[in-house]
Motif scaffolding. Structure first.
Motif, short mmCIF file in Angstrom:
data_model
loop_
_atom_site.label_atom_id
_atom_site.label_comp_id
_atom_site.label_asym_id
_atom_site.label_seq_id
_atom_site.Cartn_x
_atom_site.Cartn_y
_atom_site.Cartn_z
N THR A 10 0.83 -1.20 0.00
CA THR A 10 0.00 0.00 0.00
C THR A 10 0.87 1.25 0.00
O THR A 10 2.05 1.21 0.33
N SER A 11 0.26 2.36 -0.34
CA SER A 11 1.03 3.61 -0.39
C SER A 11 1.53 4.01 0.99
O SER A 11 2.63 4.55 1.12
N ARG A 12 0.74 3.73 2.02
CA ARG A 12 1.17 4.06 3.38
C ARG A 12 2.41 3.24 3.76
O ARG A 12 3.36 3.77 4.35
N THR A 13 2.40 1.97 3.41
CA THR A 13 3.53 1.11 3.71
C THR A 13 4.77 1.58 2.96
O THR A 13 5.88 1.59 3.52
N VAL A 15 5.47 4.63 2.01
CA VAL A 15 5.94 5.87 2.62
C VAL A 15 6.71 5.57 3.90
O VAL A 15 7.79 6.11 4.14
N VAL A 16 6.17 4.68 4.73
CA VAL A 16 6.84 4.32 5.99
C VAL A 16 8.17 3.65 5.71
O VAL A 16 9.19 3.97 6.34
N THR A 33 10.07 3.93 3.05
CA THR A 33 10.99 4.93 2.50
C THR A 33 11.54 5.82 3.61
O THR A 33 12.74 6.12 3.65
N GLN A 71 4.57 -1.59 15.20
CA GLN A 71 3.95 -2.11 13.98
C GLN A 71 3.89 -3.64 13.98
O GLN A 71 2.91 -4.23 13.55
#
Length: 71
Positions: free
Chosen positions: A2-5, A7-8, A10, A45
């Motif tokens: 997912t995009s959230r994953t 971002v995290v 990165t 997490q």
């Protein structure tokens, strides 16, 4: 992923790279202090993912025992 994953991931990779540069420049204590929050976040997490996995298994088992069709 997912995009959230993404971002995290990165952000954490960037933070580790920054810490490696700080260590190479002799700022070991500053690098260690910078890594503490990211390590705490990683543990949080992992625990959250484990808890959600356990709850999902429990829900699936309960619905199976009640005779409901699996989703």
């Amino acid at each position: 992923m997912t995009s959230r994953t993404a971002v995290v991931a990165t952000a954490l990779v960037s933070l580790v790279a920054l810490c490696l540069v700080m260590i190479a420049l002799g700022e070991t204590v500053a690098a260690a202090i910078t890594l503490i929050p990211s390590i705490g976040f990683g543990v949080q997490q992992i625990l959250q993912a484990y808890t959600q996995h356990t709850e999902a298994r429990r829900t699936a088992t309960d619905s199976h025992e009640a005779g409901e069709s699996p989703r």
